[in-house]
Design an enzyme around this catalytic site. Structure first.
Site, PDB file in Angstrom:
ATOM      1  N   HIS A 166       0.391  -8.646   8.813  1.00 41.61           N
ATOM      2  CA  HIS A 166       0.253  -7.200   8.565  1.00 41.61           C
ATOM      3  C   HIS A 166       0.657  -6.352   9.769  1.00 41.61           C
ATOM      4  O   HIS A 166       1.377  -5.360   9.628  1.00 41.61           O
ATOM      5  CB  HIS A 166      -1.191  -6.851   8.194  1.00 41.61           C
ATOM      6  CG  HIS A 166      -1.781  -7.740   7.141  1.00 41.61           C
ATOM      7  ND1 HIS A 166      -1.101  -8.071   6.006  1.00 41.61           N
ATOM      8  CD2 HIS A 166      -2.975  -8.367   7.056  1.00 41.61           C
ATOM      9  CE1 HIS A 166      -1.856  -8.869   5.270  1.00 41.61           C
ATOM     10  NE2 HIS A 166      -2.993  -9.064   5.886  1.00 41.61           N
ATOM     11  N   LYS A 193       0.854  -1.194   0.000  1.00 43.95           N
ATOM     12  CA  LYS A 193       0.000   0.000   0.000  1.00 43.95           C
ATOM     13  C   LYS A 193       0.888   1.240   0.000  1.00 43.95           C
ATOM     14  O   LYS A 193       1.884   1.298   0.719  1.00 43.95           O
ATOM     15  CB  LYS A 193      -0.898   0.013   1.240  1.00 43.95           C
ATOM     16  CG  LYS A 193      -1.986  -1.051   1.196  1.00 43.95           C
ATOM     17  CD  LYS A 193      -2.837  -0.969   2.451  1.00 43.95           C
ATOM     18  CE  LYS A 193      -3.766  -2.173   2.559  1.00 43.95           C
ATOM     19  NZ  LYS A 193      -4.755  -2.268   1.506  1.00 43.95           N
TER      20      LYS A 193
END
Ligand code: NDP
Length: 525
Positions: A275, A217
């Site tokens: 994550h 991202k």
């Protein structure tokens, strides 16, 4: 006498920082791409239709695929090339806009080969078909193998790919062969090591790309830039100035259609081992000596090594677990986790966790890091919150009798992509008063170039051979090693059901979260 150099006037956006000039940003691809073939195992499945093929199509539309390039889907389901193309066309159309001309050109690169995952004979067929496509399209033998199959099949498929002679690279790494592995990378330390052993039988570490799409991202990559491309943050990025750090990944969605997987995983395996640990590493790691996959991953590994191990007892001191009950999200009623299709009505799988992490090194001694993630929370928000210490002495306090709010830096990751710094200023007017204001930077302000989705970026980097955004085995083992006792504490303890706190869907998780983290849930709002 020399005149001071005139600075170019910065283009003004809302507050902080001001982008200088209006450069459109870098193009989609830095460097060239080798021709290649991609083999997708599990081509009939959810990940292929929802993420992989839409990402490849989007890359193709932006000129981000090599030329020539072919995609060969495989699974047990029997499709002809055309039937699979139709299925993928529906999947891509459902994902967003489909340009018919572009689709026809893209679809001409799609092929399908039925395969039974545990039958070596079907791998020989696959090899023959792949060779035929490579020869026909001139892709030169460079290959990406993508494991879009249930994790229980990884070891067998990788080993049969190796045994069929498809994974060995040529002399000097040409042609190259790469393997993309989807999370979960094991369920604990022992299984992560077993998987690693199975992978190592067919592929070397430089060939393995373990995807963590969070890392791809834009706003996650921005964390390192913000920290290390500015002189003003790093000197205060330590225990002397920072009081605590909170990293939040909240979802308003429930378990959706993935109950089978989630029931086995729970929030700690689904979000924390991967994550959350990567976000923690970006927030806390030391600067690497240079920007490159190995130096950056070395620093992350060093950070993972510094995480304080958890004791086998007193889990309540560092962990809160929850599971959602029925509630309301966005004004509509939603079911309890235990009533979701595919979920055991007596399930003890956690859907929320708050974990306190301590980092034992000079920079961070005594600074708690709180990692919070959950499903069916009030809204989707991923962010890092850096809470600074209060000023050591404030003479305004004597005059105003007011509490002086400490500074706070919030790095928005998704869907809000803003960075904001809360500071104290004088409130306007004759009286002396303080007010908190925010300097805000919108990540996308003044950028007009193409934006890459996380899967697009990850697949592109894999084709470029850049492992920067992918997990390395040593980091995986260290994070599993850290989480093993936590998983043990929540899964094998006597009072497992009592540890799991219920919370209403659409809220901010169990009450107990606030006891461990006083900023919760304010930090997410
Ligand atoms: P699916 O459950 O959709 O399975 C993919 C394909 O594998 C199926 O189409 C099926 O193909 C085959 N398959 C499924 N179950 C079995 C079985 N028991 N035995 C043999 N073959 C089976 O998986 P996903 O696409 O959801 O996920 C693929 C991988 O990606 C998983 O490891 C998952 O953890 C990971 N992942 C998925 C995400 C997602 O959003 N879906 C997100 C992140 C990671 P066929 O029967 O035709 O062979």
């Amino acid at each position: 006498m020399s005149q001071p150099r005139a600075e170019p006037a910065p283009a003004v956006v809302q507050g902080f920082p001001e982008p200088v000039g209006d450069a459109p940003g870098p193009g989609l691809i830095e460097g060239s791409l080798d021709p290649a073939a991609m083999v997708i195992f599990g081509a009939s499945g959810d990940l292929t239709g929802r993420k992989l093929v839409p990402a490849l199509y989007s890359l193709f539309c932006h000129g981000g695929l090599p030329e020539p390039f072919v995609i060969l889907g495989c699974a047990r389901s029997r499709f002809s090339d055309d039937a699979w193309r139709q299925k993928m066309r529906r999947a891509v159309a459902g994902h967003g806009g489909l340009d018919l001309t572009a689709w026809d050109r893209f679809a001409a690169r799609l092929f399908y080969q039925p395969l039974v995952y545990d039958q070596p004979g079907t791998y020989r067929e696959l090899r023959r078909r792949l060779q035929e496509l490579e020869d026909g399209h001139g892709t030169g033998g460079n290959r990406v193998f993508n494991l879009a199959i249930p994790p229980g099949l990884y070891s067998e498929v990788v080993s049969l790919v190796g045994r069929a002679g498809m994974s060995a690279e040529g002399p000097g790494g040409s042609p190259w062969r790469r393997l993309v592995v989807e999370k979960p990378f094991g369920r604990d330390l022992a299984s992560a090591r077993e998987l690693s052993k199975a992978i190592a039988a067919g592929f070397q570490e430089h060939q393995v790309f373990r995807i963590d799409h969070y890392l791809a991202k834009e706003t996650v990559q921005n964390v390192l830039i913000l920290r290390f491309a500015n002189a003003i943050f790093e000197p205060i990025w330590n225990r002397n100035y920072i009081d605590q750090v909170t990293i939040i990944a909240a979802e308003s969605l429930g378990v959706e259609h993935r109950a089978g997987y989630y029931e086995q995983a729970g929030v700690l395996r689904d979000m924390f081992q991967n994550h959350m640990m990567q976000l923690l590493a970006l927030a806390a790691m030391e600067p690497p000596p240079r920007y490159g996959a190995e130096p950056v991953r070395d620093e992350k590994t060093k950070l993972f090594r510094s995480l304080r191990p958890y004791p086998a007892t007193n889990a309540g001191d560092y962990l809160v677990l929850g599971q959602y009950t029925a509630g309301q999200v966005d004004g509509r009623p939603v079911a309890a986790y235990r009533d979701e299709p595919g979920v055991d009505p007596a399930s003890l799988t956690p859907t929320f966790a708050l974990l306190k992490v301590m980092v034992d090194n000079w920079r961070w001694q005594g600074v708690p890091f709180f990692l919070v993630s959950g499903k069916r929370l009030a809204r989707k928000v991923t962010r890092m919150l850096i809470q600074f210490k209060e000023v050591p002495h404030c003479f305004f306090r004597q005059v105003l009798g007011e509490h002086i709010t400490a500074n706070r830096l919030v790095l928005g990751i998704q869907p809000d992509e803003t960075t904001s710094l809360t500071i104290q200023t004088k409130s306007p007017g004759a009286r002396l008063g303080l007010r908190s204001v925010k300097m805000v930077f919108d990540y996308n302000a003044d950028y007009r170039g193409p934006l890459l989705g996380a899967y697009e970026k990850a697949l592109l980097n894999c084709m470029q051979g850049d492992q920067m955004l992918f997990w390395r085995q040593d980091g995986l083992e260290l994070t599993w090693g850290l989480l093993d006792p936590v998983l043990h504490a929540c899964e094998r303890c006597q009072d497992r059901d009592q540890q799991l706190q219920p919370y209403a869907a659409g809220g901010w998780g169990p009450e107990a979260a606030r006891r461990l983290l006083s900023l919760w849930p304010e930090a997410a709002k």
